[in-house]
Design a protein around this motif. Structure first.
Motif, PDB file in Angstrom:
ATOM      1  N   GLY A 215      50.120  58.709  49.667  1.00 12.28           N
ATOM      2  CA  GLY A 215      48.707  58.971  49.436  1.00 12.28           C
ATOM      3  C   GLY A 215      48.112  57.932  48.512  1.00 12.28           C
ATOM      4  O   GLY A 215      46.990  57.451  48.708  1.00 12.28           O
ATOM      5  N   TRP A 216      48.881  57.581  47.485  1.00 13.53           N
ATOM      6  CA  TRP A 216      48.444  56.526  46.556  1.00 13.53           C
ATOM      7  C   TRP A 216      48.524  55.154  47.209  1.00 13.53           C
ATOM      8  O   TRP A 216      47.609  54.350  47.121  1.00 13.53           O
ATOM      9  CB  TRP A 216      49.308  56.562  45.292  1.00 13.53           C
ATOM     10  CG  TRP A 216      49.137  55.365  44.423  1.00 13.53           C
ATOM     11  CD1 TRP A 216      48.101  55.114  43.554  1.00 13.53           C
ATOM     12  CD2 TRP A 216      50.012  54.233  44.347  1.00 13.53           C
ATOM     13  NE1 TRP A 216      48.286  53.892  42.951  1.00 13.53           N
ATOM     14  CE2 TRP A 216      49.453  53.336  43.405  1.00 13.53           C
ATOM     15  CE3 TRP A 216      51.229  53.900  44.961  1.00 13.53           C
ATOM     16  CZ2 TRP A 216      50.058  52.118  43.084  1.00 13.53           C
ATOM     17  CZ3 TRP A 216      51.837  52.699  44.642  1.00 13.53           C
ATOM     18  CH2 TRP A 216      51.256  51.830  43.718  1.00 13.53           C
ATOM     19  N   LEU A 217      49.632  54.899  47.889  1.00 14.22           N
ATOM     20  CA  LEU A 217      49.868  53.575  48.477  1.00 14.22           C
ATOM     21  C   LEU A 217      48.821  53.220  49.514  1.00 14.22           C
ATOM     22  O   LEU A 217      48.400  52.052  49.616  1.00 14.22           O
ATOM     23  CB  LEU A 217      51.264  53.571  49.109  1.00 14.22           C
ATOM     24  CG  LEU A 217      51.860  52.252  49.552  1.00 14.22           C
ATOM     25  CD1 LEU A 217      52.072  51.322  48.361  1.00 14.22           C
ATOM     26  CD2 LEU A 217      53.185  52.478  50.289  1.00 14.22           C
ATOM     27  N   LEU A 218      48.393  54.197  50.298  1.00 15.14           N
ATOM     28  CA  LEU A 218      47.484  53.946  51.404  1.00 15.14           C
ATOM     29  C   LEU A 218      46.018  54.156  51.054  1.00 15.14           C
ATOM     30  O   LEU A 218      45.155  53.952  51.891  1.00 15.14           O
ATOM     31  CB  LEU A 218      47.854  54.858  52.591  1.00 15.14           C
ATOM     32  CG  LEU A 218      49.267  54.667  53.153  1.00 15.14           C
ATOM     33  CD1 LEU A 218      49.601  55.794  54.125  1.00 15.14           C
ATOM     34  CD2 LEU A 218      49.395  53.313  53.834  1.00 15.14           C
ATOM     35  N   ARG A 219      45.767  54.569  49.823  1.00 15.62           N
ATOM     36  CA  ARG A 219      44.384  54.842  49.412  1.00 15.62           C
ATOM     37  C   ARG A 219      43.575  53.545  49.357  1.00 15.62           C
ATOM     38  O   ARG A 219      44.043  52.543  48.802  1.00 15.62           O
ATOM     39  CB  ARG A 219      44.351  55.525  48.050  1.00 15.62           C
ATOM     40  CG  ARG A 219      42.951  55.988  47.637  1.00 15.62           C
ATOM     41  CD  ARG A 219      43.008  56.837  46.395  1.00 15.62           C
ATOM     42  NE  ARG A 219      43.534  56.093  45.258  1.00 15.62           N
ATOM     43  CZ  ARG A 219      44.556  56.483  44.501  1.00 15.62           C
ATOM     44  NH1 ARG A 219      45.177  57.609  44.801  1.00 15.62           N
ATOM     45  NH2 ARG A 219      44.957  55.767  43.498  1.00 15.62           N
ATOM     46  N   ARG A 220      42.414  53.595  49.954  1.00 18.08           N
ATOM     47  CA  ARG A 220      41.548  52.408  49.942  1.00 18.08           C
ATOM     48  C   ARG A 220      40.845  52.307  48.584  1.00 18.08           C
ATOM     49  O   ARG A 220      40.315  53.269  48.082  1.00 18.08           O
ATOM     50  CB  ARG A 220      40.498  52.494  51.041  1.00 18.08           C
ATOM     51  CG  ARG A 220      41.090  52.394  52.447  1.00 18.08           C
ATOM     52  CD  ARG A 220      39.993  52.385  53.493  1.00 18.08           C
ATOM     53  NE  ARG A 220      40.544  52.271  54.837  1.00 18.08           N
ATOM     54  CZ  ARG A 220      39.783  52.219  55.934  1.00 18.08           C
ATOM     55  NH1 ARG A 220      38.458  52.282  55.824  1.00 18.08           N
ATOM     56  NH2 ARG A 220      40.338  52.108  57.117  1.00 18.08           N
ATOM     57  N   SER A 221      40.869  51.108  48.032  1.00 17.06           N
ATOM     58  CA  SER A 221      40.207  50.884  46.752  1.00 17.06           C
ATOM     59  C   SER A 221      38.730  50.570  46.981  1.00 17.06           C
ATOM     60  O   SER A 221      38.341  50.086  48.041  1.00 17.06           O
ATOM     61  CB  SER A 221      40.872  49.732  45.999  1.00 17.06           C
ATOM     62  OG  SER A 221      40.874  48.559  46.784  1.00 17.06           O
ATOM     63  N   GLY A 222      37.929  50.829  45.982  1.00 15.88           N
ATOM     64  CA  GLY A 222      36.515  50.500  46.065  1.00 15.88           C
ATOM     65  C   GLY A 222      35.687  51.634  46.607  1.00 15.88           C
ATOM     66  O   GLY A 222      36.135  52.688  46.940  1.00 15.88           O
TER      67      GLY A 222
END
Length: 222
Positions: A215-222
C-alpha cells in the motif's frame, strides 16, 4: 448499457466454486502424482503445474464475478484496504472454506477414496511458519502490484504460486481455506489438522503485512 456488479449470492457461489476447483486440482494432482511415480521431486512437480495452471483459468473466468479471491487471507487484505466490508468479507471466507472442503471431497471421489479423511502429514515448526508468512506476503503483494493491469493478475498469481511451491519450505499453501481443506485429505498434499491454526495465523500475518507494505510502495505521491 452499464456493467452491473453481480449480486452477493452469485459472488459467493463464484468464490465457493473457484476455491473448490482449486482444491480439487491441488489434491487431485497430488493423488495422481503418487500413483504415477515414487519420485518425490517429480510428484511435487506434478502437483505444482496443475495448481499454477488452474489459478490462471479460475481467476480469468470467475474474476469478473467475484474478484476471484478464493482465499480468506486475500479477502482480509482487501478488507484492510476497505475495498470489501466486514460482513461481505466474512461471507466470502465462509464460501471459500465450504467450497474448498467440497473440492477435497470431489477429488477423493474421483479417485475412489473415502470422501473425508484426516491427514497425518506433519507440517510444523518455525521454518514452515515463516515460509507461509513469506508465501502469503508475496501472493498478496503481487496481486496488489498487478491490479492496475487486470489482465495480468491471473498470470502473475499462477506463476507466483508455481514458483513458491519450490522456494518455500512449506510448498506455499498461502491460503487458509485451502489449508483447512487439505487437512481433510490424507494424501500427498495433506496437512495434519493440529498444524492448521499456525499455518492460518502465518498466512493472515503475511497478507496483512503485504497490504501495508505494498500500500505504501504503490501509493502515488503528489
Amino acid at each position: 448499457m452499464t456493467d452491473r456488479i453481480p449480486d452477493m449470492p452469485r459472488r459467493l457461489v463464484a468464490e465457493a466454486l473457484g476455491t473448490g476447483f482449486l482444491v480439487a486440482a491441488v489434491v487431485g494432482s497430488g493423488i495422481m502424482a503418487e500413483r504415477l511415480t515414487d519420485d518425490v521431486a517429480l510428484q511435487l512437480l506434478c502437483n505444482t503445474l496443475p495448481t499454477g495452471a488452474i489459478l490462471v483459468v479460475l481467476i480469468s473466468t470467475l474474476g469478473p464475478i467475484s474478484g476471484a479471491h478464493f482465499n480468506p487471507a486475500v479477502t482480509l487484505g482487501f478488507a484492510l484496504r476497505r475495498e470489501i466490508g466486514g460482513g461481505p468479507a466474512l461471507a466470502y471466507a465462509a464460501a471459500q472454506i465450504a467450497g474448498g472442503c467440497l473440492g477435497a471431497v470431489a477429488a477423493h471421489l474421483m479417485f475412489a477414496l473415502p470422501p473425508l479423511q484426516a491427514s497425518v502429514t506433519i507440517r510444523t515448526g518455525g521454518a514452515q511458519w515463516f515460509a507461509e508468512t513469506v508465501a502469503a506476503f508475496g501472493l498478496m503483494g503481487v496481486i496488489l502490484a498487478a491490479l492496475p493491469r487486470p489482465a495480468t493478475v491471473p498470470w502473475v498469481v499462477g506463476l507466483y504460486i508455481t514458483a513458491a511451491y519450490w522456494f518455500t519450505a512449506s510448498t506455499s499453501f498461502a491460503n487458509p481455506a485451502v489449508t483447512i481443506a487439505r487437512a481433510l485429505s490424507d494424501t500427498f498434499s495433506g496437512i495434519r489438522p493440529a498444524d492448521v491454526p499456525a499455518f492460518i495465523l502465518a498466512q493472515c500475518l503475511g497478507a496483512a503485512l503485504a497490504t501495508a507494505v505494498f500500500g505504501w510502495l504503490l501509493r502515488r505521491s503528489g
